[in-house]
Design a protein around this motif. Structure first.
Motif, mmCIF file in Angstrom:
data_model
loop_
_atom_site.group_PDB
_atom_site.id
_atom_site.type_symbol
_atom_site.label_atom_id
_atom_site.label_comp_id
_atom_site.label_asym_id
_atom_site.label_seq_id
_atom_site.Cartn_x
_atom_site.Cartn_y
_atom_site.Cartn_z
ATOM 1 N N VAL A 253 -24.323 85.684 94.471
ATOM 2 C CA VAL A 253 -24.712 85.658 95.882
ATOM 3 C C VAL A 253 -25.196 84.260 96.259
ATOM 4 O O VAL A 253 -25.921 83.610 95.495
ATOM 5 C CB VAL A 253 -25.815 86.707 96.148
ATOM 6 N N THR A 254 -24.803 83.782 97.439
ATOM 7 C CA THR A 254 -25.189 82.443 97.894
ATOM 8 C C THR A 254 -26.698 82.364 98.097
ATOM 9 O O THR A 254 -27.350 83.387 98.360
ATOM 10 C CB THR A 254 -24.501 82.099 99.224
ATOM 11 N N PRO A 255 -27.267 81.160 97.989
ATOM 12 C CA PRO A 255 -28.717 81.012 98.205
ATOM 13 C C PRO A 255 -29.184 81.579 99.543
ATOM 14 O O PRO A 255 -30.249 82.196 99.625
ATOM 15 C CB PRO A 255 -28.928 79.497 98.136
ATOM 16 N N GLU A 256 -28.379 81.365 100.589
ATOM 17 C CA GLU A 256 -28.747 81.873 101.915
ATOM 18 C C GLU A 256 -28.867 83.398 101.899
ATOM 19 O O GLU A 256 -29.837 83.973 102.408
ATOM 20 C CB GLU A 256 -27.699 81.447 102.942
ATOM 21 N N LYS A 257 -27.896 84.051 101.269
ATOM 22 C CA LYS A 257 -27.918 85.514 101.247
ATOM 23 C C LYS A 257 -28.915 86.056 100.218
ATOM 24 O O LYS A 257 -29.416 87.171 100.371
ATOM 25 C CB LYS A 257 -26.513 86.055 100.991
ATOM 26 N N GLN A 258 -29.198 85.274 99.186
ATOM 27 C CA GLN A 258 -30.250 85.679 98.256
ATOM 28 C C GLN A 258 -31.593 85.752 98.978
ATOM 29 O O GLN A 258 -32.357 86.708 98.807
ATOM 30 C CB GLN A 258 -30.340 84.689 97.090
ATOM 31 N N GLU A 259 -31.862 84.740 99.787
ATOM 32 C CA GLU A 259 -33.125 84.732 100.532
ATOM 33 C C GLU A 259 -33.154 85.863 101.559
ATOM 34 O O GLU A 259 -34.188 86.511 101.757
ATOM 35 C CB GLU A 259 -33.323 83.382 101.220
#
Length: 440
Positions: A336-342
Protein backbone atom coordinates in the motif's frame (compact mmCIF):
# COMPACT_ATOMS: atom_id res chain seq x y z
CA UNK A 1 31.78 55.85 -52.07
CA UNK A 2 29.36 58.10 -50.32
CA UNK A 3 26.48 56.12 -51.79
CA UNK A 4 28.16 52.91 -50.73
CA UNK A 5 28.59 54.30 -47.26
CA UNK A 6 24.90 55.20 -47.16
CA UNK A 7 23.93 51.75 -48.37
CA UNK A 8 26.25 50.20 -45.80
CA UNK A 9 24.81 52.47 -43.18
CA UNK A 10 21.27 51.49 -44.14
CA UNK A 11 22.20 47.82 -44.11
CA UNK A 12 23.74 48.24 -40.68
CA UNK A 13 20.62 50.01 -39.46
CA UNK A 14 18.41 47.31 -40.98
CA UNK A 15 20.49 44.63 -39.32
CA UNK A 16 20.30 46.50 -36.06
CA UNK A 17 16.54 46.82 -36.47
CA UNK A 18 16.29 43.15 -37.31
CA UNK A 19 18.25 42.35 -34.19
CA UNK A 20 16.01 44.63 -32.17
CA UNK A 21 12.93 43.02 -33.70
CA UNK A 22 14.47 39.63 -33.13
CA UNK A 23 15.26 40.68 -29.60
CA UNK A 24 11.67 41.79 -29.07
CA UNK A 25 10.48 38.53 -30.47
CA UNK A 26 12.64 36.64 -27.98
CA UNK A 27 11.45 38.98 -25.33
CA UNK A 28 7.88 38.32 -26.40
CA UNK A 29 8.44 34.56 -26.18
CA UNK A 30 9.84 34.96 -22.72
CA UNK A 31 7.01 37.19 -21.71
CA UNK A 32 4.75 34.67 -23.41
CA UNK A 33 6.16 32.24 -20.89
CA UNK A 34 4.91 34.60 -18.26
CA UNK A 35 1.42 33.20 -18.76
CA UNK A 36 3.30 29.93 -19.01
CA UNK A 37 4.95 31.00 -15.78
CA UNK A 38 1.43 31.04 -14.42
CA UNK A 39 1.17 27.38 -15.55
CA UNK A 40 2.99 26.14 -12.45
CA UNK A 41 0.46 28.17 -10.53
CA UNK A 42 -2.34 26.29 -12.33
CA UNK A 43 -0.50 23.04 -11.72
CA UNK A 44 -0.15 23.96 -8.09
CA UNK A 45 -3.86 24.67 -7.96
CA UNK A 46 -4.56 21.30 -9.55
CA UNK A 47 -2.26 19.67 -7.03
CA UNK A 48 -4.05 21.47 -4.23
CA UNK A 49 -7.38 20.31 -5.60
CA UNK A 50 -6.07 16.77 -5.82
CA UNK A 51 -4.70 17.02 -2.29
CA UNK A 52 -8.06 18.30 -1.12
CA UNK A 53 -9.82 15.35 -2.75
CA UNK A 54 -10.46 12.46 -0.35
CA UNK A 55 -8.20 9.44 -0.48
CA UNK A 56 -10.20 6.31 -1.27
CA UNK A 57 -9.20 3.10 0.48
CA UNK A 58 -10.54 -0.43 0.15
CA UNK A 59 -11.38 -2.35 3.30
CA UNK A 60 -11.68 -6.14 3.20
CA UNK A 61 -13.55 -8.08 5.86
CA UNK A 62 -15.54 -11.27 6.36
CA UNK A 63 -18.25 -9.98 8.67
CA UNK A 64 -21.79 -11.04 7.86
CA UNK A 65 -25.14 -10.97 9.61
CA UNK A 66 -25.38 -8.79 12.70
CA UNK A 67 -21.63 -8.20 12.79
CA UNK A 68 -21.77 -6.91 9.23
CA UNK A 69 -24.50 -4.44 10.19
CA UNK A 70 -22.32 -3.01 12.95
CA UNK A 71 -19.36 -2.69 10.56
CA UNK A 72 -21.59 -0.87 8.06
CA UNK A 73 -22.49 1.62 10.79
CA UNK A 74 -18.83 2.17 11.66
CA UNK A 75 -17.81 2.75 8.04
CA UNK A 76 -20.67 5.18 7.48
CA UNK A 77 -19.82 7.00 10.69
CA UNK A 78 -16.19 7.37 9.63
CA UNK A 79 -17.00 8.53 6.10
CA UNK A 80 -19.50 11.08 7.43
CA UNK A 81 -17.14 12.35 10.14
CA UNK A 82 -14.47 13.80 7.83
CA UNK A 83 -13.63 14.60 4.20
CA UNK A 84 -10.06 13.31 3.93
CA UNK A 85 -10.67 9.58 3.48
CA UNK A 86 -13.42 7.48 1.94
CA UNK A 87 -13.62 3.82 2.94
CA UNK A 88 -15.15 1.36 0.52
CA UNK A 89 -15.52 -2.19 1.71
CA UNK A 90 -15.38 -5.57 0.05
CA UNK A 91 -17.10 -8.23 2.13
CA UNK A 92 -16.00 -11.79 1.38
CA UNK A 93 -17.39 -15.13 2.50
CA UNK A 94 -15.63 -16.34 5.63
CA UNK A 95 -14.81 -19.76 4.14
CA UNK A 96 -12.85 -18.17 1.29
CA UNK A 97 -11.56 -15.07 3.04
CA UNK A 98 -8.04 -16.13 4.00
CA UNK A 99 -7.34 -17.86 0.69
CA UNK A 100 -8.18 -14.63 -1.13
CA UNK A 101 -6.37 -12.41 1.36
CA UNK A 102 -3.21 -14.55 1.14
CA UNK A 103 -3.33 -14.37 -2.66
CA UNK A 104 -3.80 -10.61 -2.52
CA UNK A 105 -0.85 -10.12 -0.18
CA UNK A 106 1.37 -12.36 -2.31
CA UNK A 107 0.44 -10.63 -5.57
CA UNK A 108 0.45 -7.09 -4.11
CA UNK A 109 -3.07 -6.53 -5.42
CA UNK A 110 -5.85 -6.23 -2.91
CA UNK A 111 -7.06 -4.21 0.06
CA UNK A 112 -5.51 -1.14 1.61
CA UNK A 113 -6.62 -2.29 5.06
CA UNK A 114 -8.04 -5.66 6.05
CA UNK A 115 -9.41 -7.65 8.96
CA UNK A 116 -7.43 -10.65 10.18
CA UNK A 117 -7.59 -12.92 13.21
CA UNK A 118 -4.71 -12.80 15.65
CA UNK A 119 -3.83 -16.45 15.02
CA UNK A 120 -3.49 -15.78 11.27
CA UNK A 121 -0.95 -12.98 11.05
CA UNK A 122 2.31 -14.78 11.87
CA UNK A 123 2.82 -15.95 8.24
CA UNK A 124 2.10 -12.41 6.99
CA UNK A 125 4.64 -10.95 9.41
CA UNK A 126 7.26 -13.55 8.50
CA UNK A 127 6.78 -12.86 4.77
CA UNK A 128 6.88 -9.08 5.39
CA UNK A 129 3.48 -8.75 3.74
CA UNK A 130 2.05 -6.41 6.38
CA UNK A 131 3.63 -3.33 7.96
CA UNK A 132 4.20 -2.37 11.60
CA UNK A 133 1.56 0.11 12.72
CA UNK A 134 3.34 2.06 15.46
CA UNK A 135 4.68 4.87 13.24
CA UNK A 136 1.43 5.06 11.29
CA UNK A 137 -0.47 5.40 14.54
CA UNK A 138 1.83 8.22 15.66
CA UNK A 139 1.27 10.10 12.39
CA UNK A 140 -2.48 10.26 12.95
CA UNK A 141 -2.38 10.83 16.71
CA UNK A 142 -3.49 7.33 17.66
CA UNK A 143 -2.10 6.31 21.04
CA UNK A 144 -1.64 2.54 20.98
CA UNK A 145 -1.37 2.55 24.78
CA UNK A 146 -5.17 2.66 24.73
CA UNK A 147 -5.07 -0.98 23.59
CA UNK A 148 -5.07 -3.53 26.40
CA UNK A 149 -1.68 -5.08 27.14
CA UNK A 150 -2.72 -8.64 26.25
CA UNK A 151 -4.10 -7.53 22.89
CA UNK A 152 -1.07 -5.43 22.00
CA UNK A 153 1.33 -8.17 23.07
CA UNK A 154 -0.51 -10.66 20.86
CA UNK A 155 0.36 -8.67 17.70
CA UNK A 156 3.91 -7.67 18.66
CA UNK A 157 6.86 -9.28 16.87
CA UNK A 158 10.45 -8.25 17.61
CA UNK A 159 9.16 -5.27 19.56
CA UNK A 160 6.88 -3.96 16.79
CA UNK A 161 3.06 -4.11 16.69
CA UNK A 162 1.90 -5.37 13.28
CA UNK A 163 -1.83 -4.79 13.68
CA UNK A 164 -4.44 -2.79 15.52
CA UNK A 165 -6.48 -5.18 17.70
CA UNK A 166 -10.18 -4.42 17.58
CA UNK A 167 -11.43 -6.82 20.21
CA UNK A 168 -11.07 -10.01 22.17
CA UNK A 169 -13.60 -12.77 21.61
CA UNK A 170 -13.96 -15.88 23.71
CA UNK A 171 -16.59 -18.01 25.40
CA UNK A 172 -18.87 -17.15 28.27
CA UNK A 173 -20.92 -19.47 30.45
CA UNK A 174 -24.55 -18.92 29.43
CA UNK A 175 -27.35 -20.39 31.53
CA UNK A 176 -31.10 -20.69 31.15
CA UNK A 177 -32.57 -19.39 34.40
CA UNK A 178 -35.94 -21.07 33.92
CA UNK A 179 -34.39 -24.50 33.44
CA UNK A 180 -32.00 -24.05 36.37
CA UNK A 181 -34.92 -23.03 38.56
CA UNK A 182 -36.71 -26.26 37.65
CA UNK A 183 -33.53 -28.13 38.61
CA UNK A 184 -33.32 -26.26 41.96
CA UNK A 185 -29.99 -24.79 40.89
CA UNK A 186 -30.86 -21.09 40.68
CA UNK A 187 -29.79 -18.79 43.49
CA UNK A 188 -32.05 -16.04 44.79
CA UNK A 189 -30.03 -13.43 42.87
CA UNK A 190 -30.59 -15.25 39.58
CA UNK A 191 -27.10 -16.77 39.37
CA UNK A 192 -26.46 -20.52 39.00
CA UNK A 193 -25.66 -22.71 41.98
CA UNK A 194 -22.90 -24.84 40.49
CA UNK A 195 -21.79 -26.56 43.66
CA UNK A 196 -18.19 -27.71 43.88
CA UNK A 197 -16.07 -26.41 40.99
CA UNK A 198 -14.22 -29.52 39.92
CA UNK A 199 -14.74 -32.05 37.13
CA UNK A 200 -16.67 -34.38 39.46
CA UNK A 201 -18.54 -31.53 41.11
CA UNK A 202 -19.65 -30.13 37.76
CA UNK A 203 -20.83 -33.55 36.62
CA UNK A 204 -22.99 -33.76 39.76
CA UNK A 205 -24.61 -30.46 38.78
CA UNK A 206 -25.33 -31.82 35.30
CA UNK A 207 -26.70 -35.02 36.81
CA UNK A 208 -29.17 -33.00 38.88
CA UNK A 209 -30.35 -31.11 35.80
CA UNK A 210 -30.83 -34.37 33.92
CA UNK A 211 -32.83 -35.87 36.78
CA UNK A 212 -35.13 -32.89 37.31
CA UNK A 213 -35.43 -31.60 33.73
CA UNK A 214 -35.07 -34.81 31.67
CA UNK A 215 -36.26 -33.40 28.35
CA UNK A 216 -33.24 -31.08 27.83
CA UNK A 217 -29.49 -31.39 27.54
CA UNK A 218 -27.87 -30.31 30.80
CA UNK A 219 -24.91 -28.86 28.83
CA UNK A 220 -24.79 -28.28 25.09
CA UNK A 221 -21.22 -28.87 23.88
CA UNK A 222 -19.92 -27.38 20.65
CA UNK A 223 -19.03 -30.79 19.21
CA UNK A 224 -18.80 -29.57 15.57
CA UNK A 225 -15.98 -27.22 16.66
CA UNK A 226 -14.80 -29.31 19.57
CA UNK A 227 -11.29 -27.83 19.57
CA UNK A 228 -12.71 -24.70 21.24
CA UNK A 229 -14.46 -26.27 24.26
CA UNK A 230 -11.47 -28.61 24.57
CA UNK A 231 -8.98 -25.72 24.63
CA UNK A 232 -11.11 -23.81 27.14
CA UNK A 233 -10.76 -26.54 29.76
CA UNK A 234 -7.27 -27.64 28.69
CA UNK A 235 -6.04 -24.08 29.23
CA UNK A 236 -7.89 -24.01 32.56
CA UNK A 237 -5.87 -27.09 33.52
CA UNK A 238 -2.65 -25.24 32.67
CA UNK A 239 -2.01 -26.91 29.31
CA UNK A 240 -0.21 -25.62 26.22
CA UNK A 241 -0.28 -26.67 22.59
CA UNK A 242 3.46 -26.14 22.08
CA UNK A 243 6.55 -25.88 24.24
CA UNK A 244 8.04 -22.50 25.13
CA UNK A 245 10.34 -22.54 22.07
CA UNK A 246 7.38 -23.45 19.84
CA UNK A 247 9.35 -26.23 18.17
CA UNK A 248 7.68 -29.24 19.81
CA UNK A 249 4.14 -30.33 20.64
CA UNK A 250 3.16 -30.14 24.31
CA UNK A 251 -0.31 -31.66 24.15
CA UNK A 252 0.27 -35.35 24.92
CA UNK A 253 -0.06 -35.21 28.70
CA UNK A 254 -2.32 -35.99 31.66
CA UNK A 255 -4.01 -32.58 31.50
CA UNK A 256 -5.24 -33.13 27.96
CA UNK A 257 -6.22 -36.70 28.78
CA UNK A 258 -8.26 -35.59 31.82
CA UNK A 259 -10.14 -32.99 29.78
CA UNK A 260 -10.93 -35.48 27.01
CA UNK A 261 -12.18 -38.08 29.48
CA UNK A 262 -14.31 -35.42 31.17
CA UNK A 263 -16.08 -34.55 27.92
CA UNK A 264 -16.46 -38.20 26.96
CA UNK A 265 -18.13 -38.82 30.33
CA UNK A 266 -20.60 -36.05 29.51
CA UNK A 267 -21.46 -37.72 26.21
CA UNK A 268 -21.64 -41.21 27.70
CA UNK A 269 -23.90 -40.11 30.57
CA UNK A 270 -26.18 -38.17 28.20
CA UNK A 271 -25.37 -34.88 29.90
CA UNK A 272 -24.48 -33.66 26.40
CA UNK A 273 -25.59 -34.88 22.98
CA UNK A 274 -22.61 -36.02 20.91
CA UNK A 275 -24.68 -35.92 17.72
CA UNK A 276 -26.08 -32.41 18.17
CA UNK A 277 -24.89 -30.63 15.02
CA UNK A 278 -26.31 -27.23 16.07
CA UNK A 279 -25.80 -27.01 19.84
CA UNK A 280 -25.99 -23.20 19.72
CA UNK A 281 -29.57 -23.51 18.45
CA UNK A 282 -30.38 -26.11 21.10
CA UNK A 283 -29.47 -23.67 23.83
CA UNK A 284 -31.09 -20.68 22.15
CA UNK A 285 -34.33 -22.65 21.73
CA UNK A 286 -34.47 -23.75 25.37
CA UNK A 287 -33.39 -27.34 24.70
CA UNK A 288 -30.22 -27.09 26.82
CA UNK A 289 -29.70 -25.60 30.27
CA UNK A 290 -26.05 -24.55 29.97
CA UNK A 291 -23.78 -23.49 27.11
CA UNK A 292 -20.17 -22.40 26.60
CA UNK A 293 -21.06 -19.79 23.98
CA UNK A 294 -19.22 -16.98 22.24
CA UNK A 295 -19.41 -13.36 23.33
CA UNK A 296 -20.59 -12.71 19.77
CA UNK A 297 -23.84 -14.47 20.72
CA UNK A 298 -24.60 -11.90 23.42
CA UNK A 299 -26.99 -9.89 21.27
CA UNK A 300 -29.03 -12.96 20.40
CA UNK A 301 -29.01 -14.61 23.82
CA UNK A 302 -29.10 -11.63 26.16
CA UNK A 303 -30.98 -9.12 24.02
CA UNK A 304 -34.32 -10.91 24.34
CA UNK A 305 -35.33 -10.77 28.01
CA UNK A 306 -38.08 -13.31 27.45
CA UNK A 307 -35.39 -15.98 27.03
CA UNK A 308 -34.35 -15.34 30.66
CA UNK A 309 -30.71 -16.16 29.99
CA UNK A 310 -27.76 -15.08 32.13
CA UNK A 311 -24.01 -15.05 31.54
CA UNK A 312 -20.84 -15.32 33.60
CA UNK A 313 -17.17 -16.20 33.02
CA UNK A 314 -16.47 -19.88 32.41
CA UNK A 315 -16.37 -21.70 35.76
CA UNK A 316 -12.93 -22.88 36.88
CA UNK A 317 -13.77 -26.56 36.49
CA UNK A 318 -10.12 -27.51 36.00
CA UNK A 319 -8.59 -25.12 38.50
CA UNK A 320 -8.07 -21.74 36.80
CA UNK A 321 -9.96 -19.07 34.85
CA UNK A 322 -7.58 -19.23 31.86
CA UNK A 323 -9.45 -19.90 28.64
CA UNK A 324 -9.23 -19.84 24.85
CA UNK A 325 -9.54 -16.55 22.96
CA UNK A 326 -9.00 -14.95 19.60
CA UNK A 327 -9.08 -11.39 18.33
CA UNK A 328 -10.06 -9.42 15.24
CA UNK A 329 -7.34 -7.10 13.97
CA UNK A 330 -6.81 -4.48 11.29
CA UNK A 331 -3.68 -4.89 9.15
CA UNK A 332 -2.12 -2.78 6.40
CA UNK A 333 -0.42 -4.61 3.49
CA UNK A 334 3.17 -3.72 2.63
CA UNK A 335 2.34 -2.85 -0.99
CA UNK A 336 0.00 0.00 0.00
CA UNK A 337 1.28 3.49 -0.88
CA UNK A 338 2.36 5.80 1.97
CA UNK A 339 -0.62 8.06 1.28
CA UNK A 340 -3.09 5.20 1.60
CA UNK A 341 -1.25 3.72 4.57
CA UNK A 342 -1.80 6.97 6.44
CA UNK A 343 -5.43 7.08 5.30
CA UNK A 344 -5.86 3.52 6.56
CA UNK A 345 -4.34 4.53 9.90
CA UNK A 346 -6.99 7.25 10.25
CA UNK A 347 -9.69 4.65 9.70
CA UNK A 348 -8.08 2.26 12.21
CA UNK A 349 -7.95 5.02 14.80
CA UNK A 350 -11.64 5.78 14.29
CA UNK A 351 -12.65 2.11 14.38
CA UNK A 352 -10.83 1.64 17.69
CA UNK A 353 -11.70 4.87 19.48
CA UNK A 354 -15.19 5.67 18.17
CA UNK A 355 -16.36 2.54 16.39
CA UNK A 356 -15.38 0.48 19.42
CA UNK A 357 -18.60 1.56 21.12
CA UNK A 358 -20.62 0.21 18.21
CA UNK A 359 -18.50 -2.92 17.91
CA UNK A 360 -18.98 -3.63 21.61
CA UNK A 361 -22.70 -4.05 20.95
CA UNK A 362 -21.87 -7.06 18.78
CA UNK A 363 -20.64 -8.83 21.93
CA UNK A 364 -16.90 -8.70 21.29
CA UNK A 365 -14.95 -7.01 24.07
CA UNK A 366 -13.33 -3.91 22.52
CA UNK A 367 -9.53 -3.88 22.72
CA UNK A 368 -9.56 -0.15 23.41
CA UNK A 369 -9.51 0.21 27.20
CA UNK A 370 -11.10 3.66 27.06
CA UNK A 371 -14.14 2.13 25.38
CA UNK A 372 -14.51 -0.67 27.94
CA UNK A 373 -14.14 1.88 30.76
CA UNK A 374 -16.93 4.06 29.37
CA UNK A 375 -20.36 4.30 30.94
CA UNK A 376 -21.93 3.64 27.53
CA UNK A 377 -20.25 0.26 27.17
CA UNK A 378 -20.91 -0.78 30.75
CA UNK A 379 -24.63 -0.13 30.35
CA UNK A 380 -24.78 -3.18 28.08
CA UNK A 381 -25.95 -6.34 29.91
CA UNK A 382 -23.34 -8.47 31.69
CA UNK A 383 -20.42 -6.47 30.25
CA UNK A 384 -18.76 -6.32 33.67
CA UNK A 385 -18.44 -10.11 33.46
CA UNK A 386 -17.17 -9.87 29.88
CA UNK A 387 -14.41 -7.50 30.99
CA UNK A 388 -13.55 -9.80 33.89
CA UNK A 389 -13.31 -12.82 31.57
CA UNK A 390 -11.13 -10.91 29.09
CA UNK A 391 -8.41 -10.56 31.70
CA UNK A 392 -7.65 -14.30 31.76
CA UNK A 393 -7.62 -15.16 28.05
CA UNK A 394 -4.94 -17.20 26.31
CA UNK A 395 -4.22 -16.45 22.66
CA UNK A 396 -2.78 -18.88 20.12
CA UNK A 397 1.00 -19.42 20.03
CA UNK A 398 2.68 -17.02 17.60
CA UNK A 399 3.87 -19.46 14.97
CA UNK A 400 3.39 -19.17 11.22
CA UNK A 401 2.30 -22.83 11.24
CA UNK A 402 -0.62 -22.36 13.61
CA UNK A 403 -3.33 -22.74 10.96
CA UNK A 404 -2.03 -26.17 10.00
CA UNK A 405 -1.57 -27.11 13.65
CA UNK A 406 -5.09 -26.17 14.76
CA UNK A 407 -6.58 -27.96 11.74
CA UNK A 408 -4.65 -31.06 12.78
CA UNK A 409 -5.85 -30.67 16.37
CA UNK A 410 -9.46 -30.30 15.23
CA UNK A 411 -9.38 -33.42 13.06
CA UNK A 412 -7.66 -35.52 15.73
CA UNK A 413 -10.10 -34.48 18.45
CA UNK A 414 -13.05 -35.42 16.24
CA UNK A 415 -11.54 -38.89 15.78
CA UNK A 416 -11.17 -39.26 19.54
CA UNK A 417 -14.62 -38.14 20.65
CA UNK A 418 -16.35 -40.21 17.96
CA UNK A 419 -14.48 -43.32 19.06
CA UNK A 420 -12.17 -43.82 16.10
CA UNK A 421 -9.18 -43.64 18.45
CA UNK A 422 -8.75 -43.93 22.19
CA UNK A 423 -7.83 -40.68 23.97
CA UNK A 424 -4.37 -42.09 24.72
CA UNK A 425 -3.64 -43.17 21.14
CA UNK A 426 -5.23 -40.04 19.73
CA UNK A 427 -3.04 -37.71 21.78
CA UNK A 428 0.06 -39.73 20.92
CA UNK A 429 -0.71 -39.50 17.20
CA UNK A 430 -1.58 -35.83 17.52
CA UNK A 431 1.77 -35.11 19.14
CA UNK A 432 3.53 -36.88 16.27
CA UNK A 433 1.56 -34.97 13.62
CA UNK A 434 2.21 -31.58 15.21
CA UNK A 435 5.93 -32.30 15.47
CA UNK A 436 5.98 -33.21 11.78
CA UNK A 437 4.29 -29.90 10.94
CA UNK A 438 6.82 -27.98 13.02
CA UNK A 439 9.76 -29.85 11.49
CA UNK A 440 8.79 -29.02 7.89
Amino acid sequence: MTMKKKIASLMTASLALAMVVSGCSTSTKESGTTPAASAPSETAKAAETKAASPVEITFWNMFGGGEGDFVDQIIKGFNDSQKEVIVKQLRLESNEYYAKLSTALSSSKGPDVAVAHVDRISPFVKAKQIVPVDQLASKVGFDLKQITDSNLKSVTYDGKPYAVPLDTHFHMFYYNKDLLKKADLLNADGTPNLGELSPEGFKKTLSQIKAKVPDVQPLAVNTPYFQEPFLNLYYEAGGDLLNADMNKAAINNEKALSVLKFYMDLYNNKYSDLNDKTPWDSFNNGKAALWFGGVWEAGLLLGDKSKNIGAMPLPAIFGSQTHWASSHLLVVPSYVTPEKQEASAKFMKYFSEVGGQTWGQAGHVPANSKVTASAEYNKLPYRNFFIEAQKTVKFAPKTDKYTTIITTVSESLQNIIFGKQSPEDGLKNLEKQINEVLAN
